[in-house]
Design a protein around this motif. Sequence first.
Motif, short mmCIF file in Angstrom:
data_model
loop_
_atom_site.label_atom_id
_atom_site.label_comp_id
_atom_site.label_asym_id
_atom_site.label_seq_id
_atom_site.Cartn_x
_atom_site.Cartn_y
_atom_site.Cartn_z
N ILE A 1 0.87 -1.18 0.00
CA ILE A 1 0.00 0.00 0.00
C ILE A 1 0.90 1.23 0.00
CG2 ILE A 1 -1.77 1.27 1.27
CD1 ILE A 1 -2.55 -1.44 2.54
N GLN A 2 0.69 2.11 -0.97
CA GLN A 2 1.47 3.35 -1.03
C GLN A 2 0.72 4.44 -0.27
OE1 GLN A 2 4.17 4.38 -3.94
NE2 GLN A 2 3.23 3.05 -5.49
N VAL A 3 1.42 5.05 0.66
CA VAL A 3 0.84 6.07 1.52
C VAL A 3 1.77 7.28 1.53
CG1 VAL A 3 0.05 6.58 3.88
CG2 VAL A 3 -0.19 4.27 2.96
N LYS B 1 -3.63 7.32 1.66
CA LYS B 1 -3.30 6.39 0.58
C LYS B 1 -3.36 7.07 -0.78
CE LYS B 1 -5.29 2.54 3.09
NZ LYS B 1 -6.52 1.78 3.26
N GLU C 1 -4.13 7.21 -4.62
CA GLU C 1 -5.09 6.60 -5.53
C GLU C 1 -4.36 6.29 -6.83
OE1 GLU C 1 -8.43 9.27 -5.70
OE2 GLU C 1 -9.08 8.71 -3.69
N CYS D 1 -1.68 13.57 -3.80
CA CYS D 1 -2.38 12.82 -2.74
C CYS D 1 -2.44 13.65 -1.46
CB CYS D 1 -1.67 11.50 -2.49
SG CYS D 1 -2.23 10.62 -1.02
N ILE E 1 3.47 -1.37 4.00
CA ILE E 1 3.22 0.05 3.74
C ILE E 1 4.49 0.67 3.18
CG2 ILE E 1 2.64 2.29 4.79
CD1 ILE E 1 0.33 0.37 5.05
#
Length: 129
Positions: A2-4, A37, A39, A47, A78
């Motif tokens: 998951i890219q945050v 996160k 999109e 973001c 993450i």
Amino acid sequence: MIQVAAAIIENEHGELLIARRRSGKSQAGLWEFPGGKLEGGESAPACLRRELMEEMNIDIEPYALFGVNDHWYGNVHIHLIAYKASYVKGEIVLIDHDECRWVEPESLADFEFAPADVKFVRMLESAPS
């Protein structure tokens, strides 16, 4: 993975904005640098502008990559991308957090941060003033 993205937001007094995750959210009660996160196809700066408007009702201007950190919460990977950002305008309205504070960088150690954010706290603590 998951890219945050996380924003290291500085105000005109050199203070940094931190926020505490509200009850019912993952990492509830821990402090973090606000963000969210990415999109599909979204850049980290885009973001951060979107997330900070959605979650805190403030306008920021991300201006420099601060660092990245890969962290695993159990089997969830993450990839956290932190950007330095300037506070532009808006009055903070909390959605995903139950508290926020503007703090001096040297005061960050007084707060318990989400594990993925700890690397950035250490980097800020060791940065020259």
